[in-house]
Design an enzyme around this catalytic site. Structure first.
Site, PDB file in Angstrom:
ATOM      1  N   ASP A   1      -2.429  -1.733  10.108  1.00 49.55           N
ATOM      2  CA  ASP A   1      -2.546  -1.773   8.649  1.00 49.55           C
ATOM      3  C   ASP A   1      -3.034  -3.123   8.123  1.00 49.55           C
ATOM      4  OD1 ASP A   1      -1.522   0.777   8.667  1.00 49.55           O
ATOM      5  OD2 ASP A   1       0.457   0.226   7.879  1.00 49.55           O
TER       6      ASP A   1
ATOM      7  N   LYS B   1       0.841  -1.209   0.000  1.00 53.32           N
ATOM      8  CA  LYS B   1       0.000   0.000   0.000  1.00 53.32           C
ATOM      9  C   LYS B   1       0.868   1.247   0.000  1.00 53.32           C
ATOM     10  CE  LYS B   1       0.916   1.296   4.438  1.00 53.32           C
ATOM     11  NZ  LYS B   1       1.728   2.457   4.775  1.00 53.32           N
TER      12      LYS B   1
HETATM   13  O1  C5P Z   1      -0.298  -1.138  14.727  1.00 50.17           O
HETATM   14  P1  C5P Z   1       1.138  -1.385  14.450  1.00 50.17           P
HETATM   15  O2  C5P Z   1       1.712  -2.476  15.282  1.00 50.17           O
HETATM   16  O3  C5P Z   1       1.447  -1.565  13.000  1.00 50.17           O
HETATM   17  O4  C5P Z   1       1.894  -0.048  14.871  1.00 50.17           O
HETATM   18  C1  C5P Z   1       3.294   0.023  14.985  1.00 50.17           C
HETATM   19  C2  C5P Z   1       3.657   1.265  15.780  1.00 50.17           C
HETATM   20  O5  C5P Z   1       3.313   2.445  15.037  1.00 50.17           O
HETATM   21  C3  C5P Z   1       2.900   1.404  17.081  1.00 50.17           C
HETATM   22  O6  C5P Z   1       3.574   0.753  18.110  1.00 50.17           O
HETATM   23  C4  C5P Z   1       2.896   2.910  17.297  1.00 50.17           C
HETATM   24  O7  C5P Z   1       4.133   3.343  17.825  1.00 50.17           O
HETATM   25  C5  C5P Z   1       2.803   3.452  15.889  1.00 50.17           C
HETATM   26  N1  C5P Z   1       1.420   3.793  15.494  1.00 50.17           N
HETATM   27  C6  C5P Z   1       0.829   4.922  16.034  1.00 50.17           C
HETATM   28  N2  C5P Z   1      -0.448   5.248  15.676  1.00 50.17           N
HETATM   29  C7  C5P Z   1      -1.135   4.508  14.772  1.00 50.17           C
HETATM   30  C8  C5P Z   1      -0.535   3.374  14.195  1.00 50.17           C
HETATM   31  C9  C5P Z   1       0.752   3.026  14.585  1.00 50.17           C
HETATM   32  O8  C5P Z   1       1.429   5.621  16.850  1.00 50.17           O
HETATM   33  N3  C5P Z   1      -2.362   4.874  14.433  1.00 50.17           N
END
Ligand code: C5P
Length: 300
Positions: free
Chosen positions: A138, A11
């Site tokens: 994601d 993406k």
């Molecule tokens: O959800 P995911 O594990 O992919 O997110 C990785 C990191 O990205 C999270 O630990 C956070 O630090 C950051 N993040 C965030 N806000 C979001 C998505 C991700 O701060 N909406």
């Protein structure tokens, strides 16, 4: 069934508006996702336990222990089904690793669809979406594909019809960037500036450009609130973005948390020329033309 293959797209975020830091460490977003034609393939084969192996371009950069998101996806699915299942997951990687193109999320989405089929669970799409949201912000979009607006952490999706195909070039960088560190840098910069962080809003002009298929308008409205942070961490990306603009890109942004740079082209021919210009001038070591939107995780 002894083996199942699923194809999952990368993406790019055509709008990534990041709201204030929440108490749970995440940020509320308006995240306009667009699935593009760079794919990982996830094969699930019958097995006693859950294992993962990786082939393809970036295989040496992907962990094969329990931190691998595809393994976590398979484990979460088995738990949801209330039984112990096994699968050998073989990931053929084409999506850059830690590149801001949701490669890890793609593999998790691929594992969910593949194991749902291999194990004959027949779980509905909505159940897979729920499990996906727990695995990462994601992952639901990697299942869904197309073009969609994500709110909350980015996991609450509403589909967006697009009026045509958009042509892109992705300039790959050496080494990845950790998503968490780019968000942390974004917070640090905002704190240093004592900036008032507005609640994220969708850009209506950008949504209209997607709906009408107007690449020129889309190019002028691309935006990414993580870009300044990514450029602070990787200053060498700024000349790459400039080079793309000089070679006629309609828009140039860092893809998600980077370090991949995304360039919107006029059409397929322009994308091919732009990719060639970026590599022959040394602005990028690898530049990959791709188009979107494409389907999310799909059985092949
Ligand atoms: O959800 P995911 O594990 O992919 O997110 C990785 C990191 O990205 C999270 O630990 C956070 O630090 C950051 N993040 C965030 N806000 C979001 C998505 C991700 O701060 N909406």
């Amino acid at each position: 069934m002894s083996s199942v293959t699923v194809r999952v797209p990368a993406k790019v975020n055509v709008q990534l508006s990041v709201g204030p830091l929440r108490e749970d460490g995440y940020h509320d977003l308006v995240n306009v996702f667009h699935a593009v034609s760079i794919f990982d393939e996830v094969v699930a084969k019958e097995s006693e336990s859950i294992t993962v192996s990786v082939t393809g371009k970036w295989s040496d950069q992907v962990p094969v222990d329990d931190s691998n998101l595809a393994i976590r996806a398979a484990l979460a699915l088995a738990k949801h089904a209330g039984r112990t299942y096994g699968a050998d997951l073989i990931i053929h990687k084409d999506i850059p690793v830690a590149g801001g193109m949701a490669g890890g999320s793609a593999d998790a989405a691929g594992a969910l669809v593949a194991c749902n089929e291999l194990w004959g669970l027949g779980l509905p799409f909505d159940d897979l979406m729920e499990i996906a949201g727990d695995l990462g912000s994601d992952v639901p979009f990697s299942l869904l594909g197309g073009t969609a607006v994500g709110t909350g952490r980015g996991e609450q999706l509403s589909e967006l019809p697009t009026g045509g195909t958009f042509h892109w070039v992705f300039a790959l960088a050496n080494g990845g960037l950790s998503t968490a560190s780019v968000y942390a840098e974004c917070d640090r910069l905002r704190e240093a500036e004592a900036a008032d962080v507005p609640w994220p809003q969708p850009n209506d002009s950008l949504l209209e450009a997607l709906g009408t298929g107007d690449a020129y308008a889309l190019g002028s409205h691309l935006s990414n609130d993580l870009q300044v942070a990514a450029l602070n961490l990787r200053p060498e990306l700024a000349p790459t973005l400039d080079a793309g603009r000089q070679h006629g890109a309609l828009g140039a942004i860092v893809s998600g948390s980077g370090p991949t740079c995304a360039f919107l082209a006029i059409d397929a021919l322009h994308a091919r020329d732009l990719a060639l210009s970026l590599t022959t001038t040394g602005a990028a070591h690898t530049a990959v033309p791709a188009y979107g939107p494409v389907h999310g995780a799909t059985l092949v």
